[in-house]
Write a protein that holds these residues in place. Sequence first.
Motif, mmCIF file in Angstrom:
data_model
loop_
_atom_site.group_PDB
_atom_site.id
_atom_site.type_symbol
_atom_site.label_atom_id
_atom_site.label_comp_id
_atom_site.label_asym_id
_atom_site.label_seq_id
_atom_site.Cartn_x
_atom_site.Cartn_y
_atom_site.Cartn_z
ATOM 1 N N LYS A 104 0.819 -1.210 0.000
ATOM 2 C CA LYS A 104 0.000 0.000 0.000
ATOM 3 C C LYS A 104 0.856 1.265 0.000
ATOM 4 O O LYS A 104 0.460 2.297 0.533
ATOM 5 N N LYS A 105 2.013 1.201 -0.626
ATOM 6 C CA LYS A 105 2.943 2.324 -0.561
ATOM 7 C C LYS A 105 2.359 3.619 -1.116
ATOM 8 O O LYS A 105 2.727 4.710 -0.663
ATOM 9 N N ASP A 106 1.432 3.526 -2.068
ATOM 10 C CA ASP A 106 0.838 4.736 -2.637
ATOM 11 C C ASP A 106 -0.128 5.411 -1.665
ATOM 12 O O ASP A 106 -0.514 6.563 -1.875
ATOM 13 N N LYS A 107 -0.513 4.697 -0.603
ATOM 14 C CA LYS A 107 -1.421 5.260 0.395
ATOM 15 C C LYS A 107 -0.716 5.616 1.702
ATOM 16 O O LYS A 107 -1.347 6.108 2.634
ATOM 17 N N TRP A 108 0.598 5.350 1.768
ATOM 18 C CA TRP A 108 1.321 5.572 3.012
ATOM 19 C C TRP A 108 1.170 6.988 3.548
ATOM 20 O O TRP A 108 0.965 7.190 4.748
ATOM 21 N N GLN A 109 1.312 7.977 2.661
ATOM 22 C CA GLN A 109 1.299 9.376 3.115
ATOM 23 C C GLN A 109 0.026 9.675 3.899
ATOM 24 O O GLN A 109 0.058 10.386 4.902
ATOM 25 N N ASP A 110 -1.086 9.151 3.465
ATOM 26 C CA ASP A 110 -2.355 9.411 4.141
ATOM 27 C C ASP A 110 -2.542 8.518 5.367
ATOM 28 O O ASP A 110 -2.976 8.987 6.423
ATOM 29 N N ILE A 111 -2.208 7.235 5.223
ATOM 30 C CA ILE A 111 -2.496 6.276 6.286
ATOM 31 C C ILE A 111 -1.551 6.439 7.471
ATOM 32 O O ILE A 111 -1.983 6.586 8.625
ATOM 33 N N VAL A 112 -0.245 6.407 7.223
ATOM 34 C CA VAL A 112 0.730 6.295 8.311
ATOM 35 C C VAL A 112 0.767 7.547 9.173
ATOM 36 O O VAL A 112 0.938 7.468 10.400
ATOM 37 N N LYS A 113 0.586 8.705 8.570
ATOM 38 C CA LYS A 113 0.604 9.925 9.373
ATOM 39 C C LYS A 113 -0.543 9.961 10.386
ATOM 40 O O LYS A 113 -0.426 10.595 11.440
ATOM 41 N N LYS A 114 -1.634 9.283 10.082
ATOM 42 C CA LYS A 114 -2.735 9.195 11.057
ATOM 43 C C LYS A 114 -2.261 8.445 12.299
ATOM 44 O O LYS A 114 -2.601 8.808 13.426
ATOM 45 N N TYR A 115 -1.489 7.389 12.088
ATOM 46 C CA TYR A 115 -0.948 6.625 13.219
ATOM 47 C C TYR A 115 0.064 7.467 13.998
ATOM 48 O O TYR A 115 0.068 7.463 15.232
ATOM 49 N N SER A 116 0.926 8.161 13.269
ATOM 50 C CA SER A 116 1.961 8.961 13.928
ATOM 51 C C SER A 116 1.351 10.059 14.786
ATOM 52 O O SER A 116 1.841 10.357 15.881
ATOM 53 N N LYS A 117 0.291 10.666 14.295
ATOM 54 C CA LYS A 117 -0.346 11.744 15.060
ATOM 55 C C LYS A 117 -0.987 11.236 16.340
ATOM 56 O O LYS A 117 -1.258 12.023 17.255
ATOM 57 N N LYS A 118 -1.213 9.927 16.428
ATOM 58 C CA LYS A 118 -1.771 9.329 17.646
ATOM 59 C C LYS A 118 -0.690 8.641 18.481
ATOM 60 O O LYS A 118 -0.992 7.860 19.397
ATOM 61 N N ASN A 119 0.580 8.913 18.161
ATOM 62 C CA ASN A 119 1.721 8.410 18.939
ATOM 63 C C ASN A 119 1.915 6.901 18.819
ATOM 64 O O ASN A 119 2.596 6.291 19.650
ATOM 65 N N LEU A 120 1.340 6.273 17.799
ATOM 66 C CA LEU A 120 1.439 4.829 17.621
ATOM 67 C C LEU A 120 2.706 4.476 16.841
ATOM 68 O O LEU A 120 3.169 5.240 15.994
ATOM 69 N N ILE A 121 3.272 3.310 17.123
ATOM 70 C CA ILE A 121 4.537 2.887 16.528
ATOM 71 C C ILE A 121 4.251 2.034 15.292
ATOM 72 O O ILE A 121 3.564 1.011 15.372
ATOM 73 N N THR A 122 4.768 2.459 14.158
ATOM 74 C CA THR A 122 4.550 1.754 12.901
ATOM 75 C C THR A 122 5.866 1.192 12.365
ATOM 76 O O THR A 122 6.918 1.802 12.526
ATOM 77 N N ARG A 123 5.774 0.040 11.735
ATOM 78 C CA ARG A 123 6.944 -0.583 11.110
ATOM 79 C C ARG A 123 6.569 -0.971 9.688
ATOM 80 O O ARG A 123 5.464 -1.454 9.428
ATOM 81 N N VAL A 124 7.497 -0.764 8.756
ATOM 82 C CA VAL A 124 7.346 -1.245 7.393
ATOM 83 C C VAL A 124 8.580 -2.072 7.070
ATOM 84 O O VAL A 124 9.694 -1.727 7.473
ATOM 85 N N TYR A 125 8.390 -3.190 6.365
ATOM 86 C CA TYR A 125 9.519 -4.087 6.137
ATOM 87 C C TYR A 125 9.794 -4.284 4.651
ATOM 88 O O TYR A 125 8.945 -4.065 3.804
ATOM 89 N N GLU A 126 11.032 -4.684 4.382
ATOM 90 C CA GLU A 126 11.577 -4.882 3.036
ATOM 91 C C GLU A 126 11.599 -3.584 2.235
ATOM 92 O O GLU A 126 11.183 -3.528 1.079
ATOM 93 N N VAL A 127 12.121 -2.557 2.849
ATOM 94 C CA VAL A 127 12.344 -1.277 2.169
ATOM 95 C C VAL A 127 13.775 -1.312 1.655
ATOM 96 O O VAL A 127 14.721 -0.958 2.366
ATOM 97 N N ASN A 128 13.940 -1.718 0.408
ATOM 98 C CA ASN A 128 15.263 -2.113 -0.081
ATOM 99 C C ASN A 128 15.804 -1.277 -1.234
ATOM 100 O O ASN A 128 16.737 -1.701 -1.915
ATOM 101 N N ASP A 129 15.221 -0.104 -1.483
ATOM 102 C CA ASP A 129 15.816 0.775 -2.486
ATOM 103 C C ASP A 129 15.627 2.225 -2.041
ATOM 104 O O ASP A 129 14.835 2.525 -1.141
ATOM 105 N N ALA A 130 16.360 3.122 -2.675
ATOM 106 C CA ALA A 130 16.425 4.513 -2.227
ATOM 107 C C ALA A 130 15.077 5.222 -2.327
ATOM 108 O O ALA A 130 14.696 5.970 -1.418
ATOM 109 N N ASP A 131 14.344 5.013 -3.417
ATOM 110 C CA ASP A 131 13.062 5.696 -3.589
ATOM 111 C C ASP A 131 12.060 5.247 -2.537
ATOM 112 O O ASP A 131 11.342 6.066 -1.947
#
Length: 417
Positions: A226-253
Motif C-alpha cells: 500500500k505504498k501509494d497510500k502511506w502518506q495518508d495512512i501512516v501519518k494518522k498513526y503517527s499523530k496518535k503516537n502509535l509505533i509503525t513498522r514497514v519491512y523490506e524497504v530495499n531501495d532509495a526511492d
Amino acid sequence: MKNTDSLTFGAISFKASHNSYQRNETISEQLDFDPTAPYQSGCMAIELDIIRQSKDYKDGEITSGYFKVSHTLGASAASHLDEWLGYIFGWHNSNPNHLPIVVYIDIKSEKDGYLHFGDRIDQYLTKYFDKSIIYTPGMLYASQPKTESDTYNDLCSFVVEKGWPQIDQMRGKVIFCLTGNPDWKREYADAADLLTKRLCFSDNGSEEENPPEKGNRVFFNFDTKKKDKWQDIVKKYSKKNLITRVYEVNDADLWEKALNSTFSAIATNKIRNNKWAYVSNEGQPYVKKMIDLPPLPPSEFKSMKNIANNEYRTDHATKMTKNYDSSTCKFEFESLYDGPTIFAIKNTKNKKYFSDHITTMQSEVKSINQKWKLIKIEGKENQYYIQNLGNLKYMTKRASQLSENNGSNEIYELVPR
C-alpha cells in the motif's frame, strides 16, 4: 533539523533490520551506530523469527530449544532463541546507556494452537534474558500518573492521550514486540495481566486505514503493497503516537517514501554499504517524524561556479560555460527537513534537479539521491564542497562526473542571484 533526546519514542523514525538472523552482519554490527557513516548499520530495531518446539517443555521447566530461530517450520537444525538473546544482551552490556531498541519476535508457529504461548515466551525471556532491562507494556502504562481528567483505560488509549516517554528516559531498555501469527499475538495482547506482568507488546498487521484509539496494541506492521497510500495512512498513526513498522524497504526511492510517510521503524535488508539507508546525518540514529513541522525557509537562488576551471553549471547536466547567463545558470536551492545544510538544487530554466546520476536531471525530488549537502570551505566566502547524499560523491570541475573525494577541483563558489 536538530535531533535531541527530548523527543519521545513515538515522535521518531529509525532504521531497522529485517530478518536480522539472516544478515551478514552480527547483531552487534547491526545495532552499532557510527555518526560519521550513518548508513553503515545504526539500527534501533531487529527481527527474529521463532518456531515453537513444545517437546522442550517438561514439568514446568523450559529449555533453550523450546524456541528456535528460523523462517521455516520444521527447521530442526535451527539455532535456539537464547543464542540470539545472548547476542543482544552482550551488546547491551557493552553499551549500557544505549537508546531504546525494539526486538520484533515474529511468530511463525501455528501447530497445536496457542497452548500457553504467552506464559512460555515470558518464562523463556525471564530465564534467558535480563528481565530488568525489558521495557514492558506496564512500564509504558505507568509512565505518567492518571489524573481525574484522563479518560484512558487501556494501553492504546493511554498512548493516544499521553504519548510515549522521552527516549532519554528509556535508555538502556529493550522492547520486545510480538509479530507474525495473528491469533497468538492477539491473545497475548488481550491477556488480563498484560499491564501488570507481561513482558512483550504485540503488533497489529491488518494495515487498517484508520488507526484504533483503544485496545492494548500500540505497534502496527505494514508491508510495501500500500505504498501509494502511506502518506495518508501512516501519518494518522503517527499523530496518535502509535509505533509503525514497514519491512523490506530495499531501495532509495522506497526508503525516502517510507521516511516521508513517518514510519517509526523502517526495516531493510540493506544494512551496510548502501549510502541512502539512513534516517539522519545529524549525529543520531533517529530523526523527528515529519509531521507538524515548522515551515521551511524560503528557497535561495544562486549560481554555481567551479573554482578550478572558472566555469558555471548550466541547465544541461553535462555542460558548463565560462560566462554566467541568468537564463541558464541560475539555480534554486530548496531547503529540506534534513537539516540547514541540505538542499535540493533545481535549475530555474528547465525546472529539473541535480541527482546522483550527474549526467541526467530529475523532474522531482523522489529520494535521497536528489539531496545535496553544502560543506563550507573555512575562511572562504561563498565557497563549498557539494556532496550528494545518495552516493556521498562530490560535484567536480567536470560536469559529467562526480568525485569520490573533495579537493581543489571540487570547490564551488555559490553566488546569490
